[in-house]
Design a protein around this motif. Sequence first.
Motif, PDB file in Angstrom:
ATOM      1  N   ARG A   1      35.465  60.560  71.026  1.00  0.00           N
ATOM      2  CA  ARG A   1      34.767  59.538  70.266  1.00  0.00           C
ATOM      3  C   ARG A   1      34.533  60.110  68.884  1.00  0.00           C
ATOM      4  N   ARG A   2      34.797  59.330  67.890  1.00  0.00           N
ATOM      5  CA  ARG A   2      34.966  59.932  66.579  1.00  0.00           C
ATOM      6  C   ARG A   2      33.695  60.101  65.761  1.00  0.00           C
ATOM      7  N   ARG A   3      32.701  59.358  66.091  1.00  0.00           N
ATOM      8  CA  ARG A   3      31.524  59.421  65.218  1.00  0.00           C
ATOM      9  C   ARG A   3      30.251  59.659  66.011  1.00  0.00           C
ATOM     10  N   ILE A   4      29.341  60.327  65.390  1.00  0.00           N
ATOM     11  CA  ILE A   4      27.977  60.386  65.895  1.00  0.00           C
ATOM     12  C   ILE A   4      27.132  59.914  64.732  1.00  0.00           C
ATOM     13  N   GLN A   5      26.382  58.900  64.965  1.00  0.00           N
ATOM     14  CA  GLN A   5      25.846  58.216  63.802  1.00  0.00           C
ATOM     15  C   GLN A   5      24.406  57.780  64.023  1.00  0.00           C
ATOM     16  N   SER A   6      23.596  58.022  63.031  1.00  0.00           N
ATOM     17  CA  SER A   6      22.324  57.307  62.921  1.00  0.00           C
ATOM     18  C   SER A   6      22.221  56.987  61.438  1.00  0.00           C
TER      19      SER A   6
ATOM     20  N   ALA B   1      26.519  68.078  68.624  1.00  0.00           N
ATOM     21  CA  ALA B   1      27.081  67.086  69.534  1.00  0.00           C
ATOM     22  C   ALA B   1      28.548  66.825  69.206  1.00  0.00           C
ATOM     23  N   GLY B   2      28.850  66.796  67.921  1.00  0.00           N
ATOM     24  CA  GLY B   2      30.238  66.585  67.497  1.00  0.00           C
ATOM     25  C   GLY B   2      31.134  67.696  67.998  1.00  0.00           C
ATOM     26  N   VAL B   3      30.673  68.923  67.836  1.00  0.00           N
ATOM     27  CA  VAL B   3      31.472  70.067  68.275  1.00  0.00           C
ATOM     28  C   VAL B   3      31.631  70.052  69.796  1.00  0.00           C
ATOM     29  N   ARG B   4      30.559  69.687  70.486  1.00  0.00           N
ATOM     30  CA  ARG B   4      30.626  69.634  71.949  1.00  0.00           C
ATOM     31  C   ARG B   4      31.662  68.616  72.433  1.00  0.00           C
ATOM     32  N   ARG B   5      31.918  67.616  71.630  1.00  0.00           N
ATOM     33  CA  ARG B   5      32.918  66.630  72.041  1.00  0.00           C
ATOM     34  C   ARG B   5      34.329  67.191  71.924  1.00  0.00           C
TER      35      ARG B   5
ATOM     36  N   PRO C   1      13.762  55.381  71.770  1.00  0.00           N
ATOM     37  CA  PRO C   1      15.182  55.613  72.053  1.00  0.00           C
ATOM     38  C   PRO C   1      15.575  57.041  71.654  1.00  0.00           C
ATOM     39  N   GLY C   2      16.203  57.752  72.572  1.00  0.00           N
ATOM     40  CA  GLY C   2      16.470  59.166  72.344  1.00  0.00           C
ATOM     41  C   GLY C   2      17.515  59.450  71.285  1.00  0.00           C
ATOM     42  N   ASN C   3      18.216  58.420  70.837  1.00  0.00           N
ATOM     43  CA  ASN C   3      19.245  58.691  69.828  1.00  0.00           C
ATOM     44  C   ASN C   3      18.825  58.208  68.452  1.00  0.00           C
ATOM     45  N   ASN C   4      17.537  57.909  68.276  1.00  0.00           N
ATOM     46  CA  ASN C   4      17.049  57.419  66.989  1.00  0.00           C
ATOM     47  C   ASN C   4      16.030  58.393  66.406  1.00  0.00           C
ATOM     48  N   PRO C   5      16.468  59.269  65.494  1.00  0.00           N
ATOM     49  CA  PRO C   5      15.560  60.311  65.011  1.00  0.00           C
ATOM     50  C   PRO C   5      14.385  59.764  64.212  1.00  0.00           C
TER      51      PRO C   5
ATOM     52  N   ASP D   1      18.105  54.238  79.548  1.00  0.00           N
ATOM     53  CA  ASP D   1      18.577  52.876  79.256  1.00  0.00           C
ATOM     54  C   ASP D   1      18.780  52.594  77.769  1.00  0.00           C
ATOM     55  N   SER D   2      18.036  53.242  76.884  1.00  0.00           N
ATOM     56  CA  SER D   2      18.157  52.915  75.464  1.00  0.00           C
ATOM     57  C   SER D   2      19.315  53.651  74.792  1.00  0.00           C
ATOM     58  N   VAL D   3      20.025  54.472  75.547  1.00  0.00           N
ATOM     59  CA  VAL D   3      21.138  55.223  74.953  1.00  0.00           C
ATOM     60  C   VAL D   3      22.444  54.801  75.621  1.00  0.00           C
ATOM     61  N   ALA D   4      23.410  54.415  74.792  1.00  0.00           N
ATOM     62  CA  ALA D   4      24.713  53.986  75.326  1.00  0.00           C
ATOM     63  C   ALA D   4      25.400  55.168  76.005  1.00  0.00           C
ATOM     64  N   PRO D   5      26.178  54.903  77.053  1.00  0.00           N
ATOM     65  CA  PRO D   5      26.832  56.012  77.768  1.00  0.00           C
ATOM     66  C   PRO D   5      27.627  56.929  76.838  1.00  0.00           C
ATOM     67  N   ALA D   6      28.260  56.359  75.826  1.00  0.00           N
ATOM     68  CA  ALA D   6      29.085  57.177  74.933  1.00  0.00           C
ATOM     69  C   ALA D   6      28.248  58.107  74.051  1.00  0.00           C
ATOM     70  N   GLU D   7      26.957  57.855  73.959  1.00  0.00           N
ATOM     71  CA  GLU D   7      26.116  58.648  73.059  1.00  0.00           C
ATOM     72  C   GLU D   7      25.119  59.539  73.793  1.00  0.00           C
ATOM     73  N   LYS D   8      25.275  59.650  75.111  1.00  0.00           N
ATOM     74  CA  LYS D   8      24.321  60.448  75.883  1.00  0.00           C
ATOM     75  C   LYS D   8      24.250  61.890  75.354  1.00  0.00           C
ATOM     76  N   ASP D   9      25.432  62.442  75.044  1.00  0.00           N
ATOM     77  CA  ASP D   9      25.456  63.842  74.606  1.00  0.00           C
ATOM     78  C   ASP D   9      24.731  64.020  73.271  1.00  0.00           C
TER      79      ASP D   9
END
Lengths: 514, 439
Positions: free
Chosen positions: B49-54, B118-122, B155-159, B179-187
């Motif tokens: 997945r190419r982006r990690i974004q907030s 997270a990007g590197v982990r992908r 939501p855990g992906n919203n800093p 529930d507030s985090v999409a499966p693709a963004e869990k990491d």
Amino acid sequence: MKMIPNALGRMIPEEIDGRKLKPFLGAHATHGGGRKAGPPIRATVDYKDKLRSSLDEAIEACEIKDGMTVSFHHHLRNGDFLINMVVDRLAERGLKDLVLAPSALFPCHEPIIDHIEKGLITHIEGSMNGPVGRACSLGRMRKCCVLRSHGGRYRAIQDGDLHVDAAFIAAPCADSHGNANGLSGPSACGPISFALADSLYADRVVVVTDNLQPFPVIPWVIRGGNVDHVVQIDRLGDPEKIISGTTRITRSPTRLLIAEYAARFVRDSGIMDEPEFSFQAGAGGISLAFIQHIAEIMRERNIRSAFARGGSMKYLVDLLNEGLIGYILDGQAFDLAGVRSLRDNPKHIETDPFTSYNYHTKGNFAQRVKISILGATEVDLDFNVNVNTHSDGWLLHGTGGFTDATDGYITMITAPLLRGRMPIIVDKVTTVTTPGETVDVIVTERGIAINPGREDLIERLKGSDLPIKPIEELHRIAVEMTGEPAKPVFGDRVVALVEWRDGTIIDAVRQLKP
Amino acid sequence: MLHKFCCKLLSSRQILTNFCKPHKRIGRLKCRPHRTCQKALVSAIHSMRRRIQSHNCEVRFMTRDNPLLKPCRTRRGLFIQCFPKGHQTLRALGVDHVELEAQDRGALDYVIRARVEAGVRRLYEVAEPGCPPVRRFEPEAPVKDRLRRTRLYLPGNNPDLMLNAGLFGADCVILDLEDSVAPAEKDAARALVRNTLLSVDFGSTERIVRINPLSTGYGRSDIEMIVPALPDCILIPKCDGAKDVKDVEGIVAAIEKQNGIETEILLMPLVETAKGVLNAYEIGAASDRVVALCFGAEDFTADVGVERTKEGRESFIARCMLVLGAKAAGVGAIDTVYSDVQDTDGLVESTREAMAIGFEGKGVIHPAQIGPIHQVFTPTPERIEYAQKVVAAIEQARAAGSGVATIKSKMIDAPIEKRARRILRLAAALGLLEKDTEE
């Protein structure tokens, strides 16, 4: 260029572009004296027909020459067409070295940059926002610009510091005599009184309208007796950008918390219980939420505010209609509810900077406002406030009415402690717009700082359960989160002067090295 | 294959310092890939997945010649600015085989770290613990018996929402990985929540992390990354029985031991199925770490096959059963969220009902809900005064050798005393009692 320190220790040029500068001495250190500048004497016999068939004809009649000063106003905000139209025509006439004197500019005025680079405009006196400010930061103006507040602009006109050769006034409603207001028509914007001083003092005054009505247009905010030429054009601006359909309260929990703290501070200070309570709050998210909180407290405690200072918008208008405030004294309307109320409600009054903000009046009503809620880009440990430049050095905002509004009993800055990773509270502001001696309270989501110079306020807030902290502590909290911010790198050239209300120079903005 | 680079990149304070120029409002860091690594990378990058974004930080990895992944200019021109020092630093680190492009719009240091990690982990396998920031706060040991009137979900992906969450007065915050985090963004969320726990001061607010169920495959990774960052409590979703709690407890205890953590992280099972409700007692009693059972109405109504209503009649019996199970197990009971943020009257009504059937708190989805809920759960001065009279009367009676007291001819017995003492404990916790009258 010889630089000298002013009373705040900021280094300013002693002289620039042949003009000797007066260093800032203190917020209230200068007094009157001398005589005001005056407009040329005209005779009514020469004004039997003021209607011109086109903008070109009006410009021709103004006899604008190289080096003259042309003024505009910002009541059409980001929907304004007039400034770009006039400036384009001035360029077509082959003019050069003009001075532009707008009360404010918006992103829609970006085309001006091209005219600056081609030599039509040497510099701007008044206000720069967004892209034009950015161009100024990069040193793209040939001469040094001047930033003035709304009241400061009126003072400069009266002092003769700003002599306007031709004023172009956008009038949403006007008659062929030049009487004009902003209350109706496709470009209705509410108050247009930012243009009043220009109409009284400029050598030539042109009223441009897209809504020509039979004589007399009432109320005549701009009086026909001061107007040289009237032009009807198709459209003055884009209504959707002139005014928003509705203003909305922020949904950001952090901003809501700041607004709640601000309102509780006002409540705990006890000023609401004293006679003639009044307030000024803008249309920003925090301000609107503040108004809601204050209204709630007023209802609970059966308090009536003598007046509220606009900009007006739905929330303020609702309070007027509910009877919680006696009058709205308005300078601009932010939404359609504000425009309608100004038109229909006799307790909603249009005011001009002569009565609200001008330094050279025998008292203005900003002095009578009990609490003013204002925003800022930076505040420093001495409570000096910057609203002109960002922490990265870019000049992006005009002063607006900020410095004038600090004249009230309590000047309160409401702002989140961080914007991105930039702390709002810094050790030294990048640019001083307003000296700390006029700023009383800083409200952030992580605490409230009271200016140590306001011992009376500190006393009033004793016993309050609000998180009141020294400003140094708020600074420490911010820096702990962000790290110590690096300072922007400036060149030596001074690209803009920041004028205090009385015409002295409080700071100089330097060219940015991008 | 590129392990060395990852470790270097992630442990380098220098690179982040250069990247995170405080006076820059936005920034860009870029390094071009070395040709010899290009082929291997292309396949790796295609599959990720190419982006990690907030909104204020975005990280992308790409190869130079892949048109699909070329950066585009956005309308805000965010790709224009760059840090020349970023190139130099990367080169100095020997990073010459991957292109990292990070759009930074003023994110805080720990957010950028989380995004880059997270990007590197992908792309690569990263040895634990990855790149956690230095802990800024030494948290106090978790407290079992404390106020939990409000639990604010974040939501855990919203800093942005997490940074100031401790300021709104909630008794607890829940950093949500479920529930507030999409499966693709869990990491990405996992790294962000860990860094948040290490970097953000939540004050006296209890810090709870909602992990994913172990059955999803995300749950174990959540625990492994989160526990070393010392949250106060872990919220276990979709608990159907004691086993769900015990499984989590086992993993948590092992990681605590592995990391030399002396305090015990608490557990809060979330009951949101019919089966879970029927097993409420055994779930509450499954571990000494359990402090409260929570009810989740959304999943419960889905499980039972009914519509969720504002009045909540469809879940009333289940909520009552959950309270009974929790009380029997000697733990707290916390009600579900009230979903309509605008409807304060409905929220107050729902909270009153929750209190009436024995809940001690409610879930919260917006800070504006905190005040009204606290108001309901705050004992009135009249109730406090009566409770004080009850306790005084019973103590007086005991001093006189009697087990029973009366107030205005009404008998005060043990249950009434118990209730009175609970009100006084709550009042004391809220600072509503004079010091010398506290329990």
